[in-house]
Design a protein around this motif. Structure first.
Motif, PDB file in Angstrom:
ATOM      1  N   ILE A   1       4.944 136.487  11.847  1.00  0.00           N
ATOM      2  CA  ILE A   1       3.900 135.990  12.734  1.00  0.00           C
ATOM      3  C   ILE A   1       3.735 137.007  13.852  1.00  0.00           C
ATOM      4  N   ARG A   2       2.484 137.455  14.037  1.00  0.00           N
ATOM      5  CA  ARG A   2       2.221 138.475  15.051  1.00  0.00           C
ATOM      6  C   ARG A   2       1.091 138.030  15.974  1.00  0.00           C
ATOM      7  N   GLY A   3       1.380 137.969  17.265  1.00  0.00           N
ATOM      8  CA  GLY A   3       0.344 137.751  18.275  1.00  0.00           C
ATOM      9  C   GLY A   3      -0.503 136.515  18.043  1.00  0.00           C
ATOM     10  N   LEU A   4       0.138 135.399  17.666  1.00  0.00           N
ATOM     11  CA  LEU A   4      -0.614 134.198  17.292  1.00  0.00           C
ATOM     12  C   LEU A   4      -1.098 133.439  18.534  1.00  0.00           C
ATOM     13  N   HIS A   5      -2.425 133.297  18.608  1.00  0.00           N
ATOM     14  CA  HIS A   5      -3.056 132.559  19.712  1.00  0.00           C
ATOM     15  C   HIS A   5      -3.864 131.417  19.153  1.00  0.00           C
TER      16      HIS A   5
ATOM     17  N   ARG B   1       0.317 130.770  22.860  1.00  0.00           N
ATOM     18  CA  ARG B   1      -0.085 131.910  23.701  1.00  0.00           C
ATOM     19  C   ARG B   1       0.606 133.187  23.244  1.00  0.00           C
ATOM     20  N   GLY B   2       0.306 133.614  22.022  1.00  0.00           N
ATOM     21  CA  GLY B   2       0.865 134.889  21.583  1.00  0.00           C
ATOM     22  C   GLY B   2       2.281 134.728  21.060  1.00  0.00           C
ATOM     23  N   ILE B   3       2.404 134.224  19.852  1.00  0.00           N
ATOM     24  CA  ILE B   3       3.733 134.030  19.250  1.00  0.00           C
ATOM     25  C   ILE B   3       4.024 135.199  18.305  1.00  0.00           C
TER      26      ILE B   3
ATOM     27  N   GLU C   1      -3.870 124.293  10.516  1.00  0.00           N
ATOM     28  CA  GLU C   1      -4.559 124.511  11.791  1.00  0.00           C
ATOM     29  C   GLU C   1      -5.151 125.908  11.768  1.00  0.00           C
ATOM     30  N   PRO C   2      -6.434 126.035  12.071  1.00  0.00           N
ATOM     31  CA  PRO C   2      -7.008 127.370  12.208  1.00  0.00           C
ATOM     32  C   PRO C   2      -6.583 127.964  13.557  1.00  0.00           C
ATOM     33  N   TYR C   3      -6.545 129.282  13.637  1.00  0.00           N
ATOM     34  CA  TYR C   3      -6.167 129.911  14.912  1.00  0.00           C
ATOM     35  C   TYR C   3      -7.145 131.027  15.222  1.00  0.00           C
ATOM     36  N   GLN C   4      -7.173 131.429  16.508  1.00  0.00           N
ATOM     37  CA  GLN C   4      -8.209 132.366  16.943  1.00  0.00           C
ATOM     38  C   GLN C   4      -7.779 133.826  16.793  1.00  0.00           C
ATOM     39  N   HIS C   5      -6.543 134.122  17.186  1.00  0.00           N
ATOM     40  CA  HIS C   5      -6.094 135.516  17.139  1.00  0.00           C
ATOM     41  C   HIS C   5      -4.721 135.596  16.507  1.00  0.00           C
ATOM     42  N   GLY C   6      -4.436 136.773  15.959  1.00  0.00           N
ATOM     43  CA  GLY C   6      -3.111 136.999  15.424  1.00  0.00           C
ATOM     44  C   GLY C   6      -3.123 137.018  13.910  1.00  0.00           C
TER      45      GLY C   6
ATOM     46  N   GLY D   1       3.572 126.696  24.657  1.00  0.00           N
ATOM     47  CA  GLY D   1       2.885 127.604  23.745  1.00  0.00           C
ATOM     48  C   GLY D   1       3.513 128.976  23.598  1.00  0.00           C
ATOM     49  N   SER D   2       4.710 129.155  24.156  1.00  0.00           N
ATOM     50  CA  SER D   2       5.376 130.454  24.020  1.00  0.00           C
ATOM     51  C   SER D   2       6.812 130.265  23.539  1.00  0.00           C
TER      52      SER D   2
END
Lengths: 223, 244
Positions: B7-11, B21-23, B54-59, B214-215
């Motif tokens: 998992i990289r940079g998951l927002h 917030r960026g996992i 769940e859809p996610y926005q970034h990462g 979220g972190s």
């Protein structure tokens, strides 16, 4: 002539009974065909309404709203008397089946949609997590549960379709009501009309009773 | 050992709320990772992103090297990631064995007879061979969750996700479910478990991940996590749990 003789004239009834039973047969065929086509079309319409791309989804919603708003008699007259002007001449059976199933589609679609939307989200999530595709999820998980919920409203819709077959008498369909009015004219007695009314009751009362018992069972189950 | 889950940079945001917030998190093949943290910290959201419930926005998320994304490959990736839900989510109109057999039949194309045999074997493995022909509504919560575990195992997943598997259970049924999960640990399958059962976490985990707001705040081996947490927020969380 007494009241009983006028409305329950046995000789007249016996004489008109074959005609009435023929009419009942046509009514049942017309109803069954419209219900079957209405169910298949309603399922397709409901899936479009819920899952299709935006333009198709919108079209399905418009169809459902329009067909639920238009009086069935108006639609029937349009199909039978207006379509020939564009070269489409349907038999009275085809016209009546078309109009009845077009409307039944719309109601069936809304009933099925309510059933599908009542299934908890966790069900489709569990199916998705297992790797089941859209079609498998619908067929094996969602629809079997949704259909169980909507048996009572679907039965109510069937009752409405069967009742509305009487409107087909205006397009010269020899169904039960039409045969009854014809027999009435021939015999100069209202008895065939009474006979027709009784046959409608014989056909529909059990269905109405079924819906009642579904609801009672549902109340008992959720208490 | 290569990472089974990367998992990289998951927002992720819901409306205006930042749930993740960026996992950044890697889980090695066969590793058992337990995610803990207060309610609303994003633990469940995190594991629900892994199979894209769940859809996610970034990462980016990769499972066994394959990117998890909408598209024709998604069902294949999901079939390799088993999930056990807090509320079981069994199919109520199907008997226990049919719940387990459905995906092998439809997704793997197993013949019905083989799928049934597989299902009954798995139900036996979770101690439910005598309940195989019952509908979920006739089973206790603990039994239902064990059926759900068997159902997830039926796809022979490389990764198993547990989303608070005992939170909806009556206390006397928690043990039987945790025992089944513990029996699966270190059998080769990669496990990511969200739970509030700290004793269980300590027993079963190779690594504990502590999340808040979220972190990821801290991650450590269980002994270290419970006896010598580095972060103040971790200490506050552990204190609050022990406090009652």
């Amino acid at each position: 002539m007494g009241l009983l003789d006028t409305f329950f004239n046995w000789p007249v009834l016996r004489e008109s009974l074959p005609l009435l039973l023929q009419g009942l047969g046509v009514t049942v065929m017309l109803g069954a065909a419209s219900i079957a086509i209405g169910f298949a079309g309603g399922l397709a319409l409901c899936l479009l309404r819920l899952y299709a791309a935006a333009p198709l989804r919108g079209a399905a919603r418009i169809y459902i709203d329009v067909l639920r708003s238009i009086p069935l008699l108006v639609l029937l007259v349009l199909v039978y008397y207006a379509l020939p002007f564009v070269g489409l001449r349907l038999s009275s059976f085809a016209a009546a089946t078309t109009a009845l199933s077009m409307v039944s589609c719309a109601y069936t679609a809304e009933i099925l949609r309510a059933g599908i939307e009542a299934i908890p989200r966790g069900q489709s999530e569990a199916a998705a997590a297992l790797g089941l595709g859209f079609a498998d999820t619908l067929r094996d998980v969602i629809l079997p549960q949704a259909l169980r919920i909507v048996v009572p409203p679907l039965t109510s819709n069937c009752i409405n379709v069967l009742k509305d077959t009487a409107l087909a008498s205006v397009v010269a369909m020899p169904e039960l009501l039409k045969q009854a009015t014809q027999a009435q004219a021939l015999s100069a007695s209202p008895t065939p009309l009474i006979g027709a009314a009784l046959l409608y009751l014989v056909l529909l009362l059990p269905l109405v009773r079924m819906v009642g018992s579904f609801e009672a069972r549902h109340r008992a189950a959720t208490r | 050992m290569s990472a089974r889950i990367e998992i990289r940079g998951l927002h992720k945001t819901y409306g205006g709320f930042e749930a993740l917030r960026g996992i950044d998190l890697d889980v090695a093949a066969g590793e058992v990772v337990v995610v803990v943290g207060p309610s609303g910290s994003g633990k469940s959201t995190l594991i629900r992103c892994i199979n894209l419930l769940e859809p996610y926005q970034h990462g980016e998320i990769r499972v066994a090297g394959s990117r998890v994304a909408r598209g024709p490959d998604l069902a294949r990736v999901r079939a390799e990631v088993g999930m056990v839900f807090q509320s079981f989510n069994l199919f109520p109109h199907l008997t226990a064995w049919r719940n387990v057999a459905l995906a092998p039949q439809r997704v793997r194309g197993l013949p019905r007879r083989d799928a049934e045999l597989l299902a009954r074997t798995l139900l036996d493995q979770v101690g439910l061979s005598s309940q195989a022909d019952k509908l979920p509504g006739r089973l206790s919560g603990g039994q239902q969750q064990r059926v759900a575990i068997a159902r997830a195992l039926a796809m022979e997943p490389r990764v198993l996700l547990f989303d608070e598997p005992t939170s909806a259970l009556d206390p006397e049924m928690v043990g039987e479910v945790l025992a089944v999960i513990q029996g699966l640990a270190h059998t080769g399958v990669t496990m990511l478990i969200v739970t509030h059962e700290m004793g269980f976490a300590r027993r079963v985990a190779d690594r504990i991940v502590f999340m808040e707001a979220g972190s990821v705040v801290e991650q450590a081996a269980p002994e270290e996590f419970f006896t010598a947490p580095r972060e103040a927020r971790t200490r506050a969380f552990l204190q609050a749990i022990v406090g009652h």
